[in-house]
Enzyme design. Structure first.
Site, PDB file in Angstrom:
ATOM      1  CB  SER A  52      -5.194 -12.974   0.360  1.00 16.39           C
ATOM      2  OG  SER A  52      -3.833 -13.121  -0.024  1.00 16.39           O
ATOM      3  CE1 TYR A  84      -4.570  -7.509   0.439  1.00 18.54           C
ATOM      4  CE2 TYR A  84      -3.243  -9.500   0.634  1.00 18.54           C
ATOM      5  CZ  TYR A  84      -4.269  -8.790   0.030  1.00 18.54           C
ATOM      6  OH  TYR A  84      -4.998  -9.383  -0.983  1.00 18.54           O
TER       7      TYR A  84
END
Length: 248
Positions: free
Chosen positions: A140, A154
């Site tokens: 990401s 995350y």
């Protein structure tokens, strides 16, 4: 051409979108996820639209680590080889650290890193036996810096996955096995469907087409879509943390 492609977390979002793109390119698919009803529907769709390909499906909860190894090997037995494995399954939930949601943050950490480690182990074992293969991990853009609030855990898991991938790449650098880390920007999916007024976000189809184009080039790493995320990546690595915190 990498003909036989395994994708985890293939029942929705980016996994399902990439499956559609690879099917359109004539690839055989090994698709796994927890929601088998969605896998069945996707298999029926892809088989009808592309009758020349083979689509294999399996139920898999990636947090059941022994099952990861069993399912990957069963896919290899069915297809003959695994040419590319895309470690895509993951969670996007999380809460600020210290606010009473350790259980949610732990689940995200276990799914996005420990389960991803199991998938990498299972894939690379097979690739070492074949002396060929392409491991792809879906990280990401948030992995590039420590992120505040709901993104903290995350982002940390995705940074860990990127570091793991780079270590695997270093270990295999003199072999025929390739390793790619993908850093997606904002691509509409079930993980982020509640986000409103998100800058630079693209729809799932556009994003997955860009993902597959990048994966097919087999780079060491890639920001996807390239614009504007490759440029933003440079800024994100250099901006003061106080500015990063205000951007999210």
């Amino acid at each position: 051409m990498r003909k036989n492609i395994l994708i985890t977390g293939a029942s929705s979002g980016l996994g399902r979108g990439m499956a559609r793109e690879f099917a359109a390119r004539g690839c055989n698919l090994a698709l796994c996820a927890r929601r088998t009803d969605r896998l069945e529907a996707l298999k029926a769709e892809l088989s009808a639209r592309h009758p020349g390909i083979h689509v294999a499906i399996r139920a898999l909860d990636v947090n059941q680590h022994d099952e990861v190894f069993r399912v990957f090997r069963s896919f290899r037995e069915e297809l003959g080889t695994l040419d590319r494995v895309i470690v895509n399954a993951g969670l996007g939930k999380g809460q600020p650290i210290g606010t009473g949601y350790f259980h949610a943050n732990r689940q995200t950490a276990e799914t996005n890193f420990v389960a991803a480690l199991a998938q990498c182990e299972a894939a690379v074992e097979i690739f070492r036996e074949q002396n060929a293969g392409h491991l792809v991990t879906i990280s990401s853009m948030s992995a590039l810096r420590g992120m505040p609030r709901n993104l903290t855990t995350y982002a940390a898991t995705k940074a860990g996955l990127a570091a793991l991938s780079e270590g695997i790449r270093a270990d295999l650098i003199r072999t025929p096995i390739r390793v790619t880390t993908i850093f997606p920007g904002y691509i509409r999916s079930e993980i982020n469907e509640k986000l409103k007024n998100t800058p630079f976000i693209v729809d799932t189809e556009t994003g997955c087409r860009a993902l597959v184009r990048a994966i097919e080039k087999e780079p060491a790493s890639a920001c996807v879509p390239w614009w504007p995320w490759a440029v933003l990546a440079v800024l994100m690595r250099r901006l003061p943390l106080a500015i990063i915190a205000r951007m999210i």
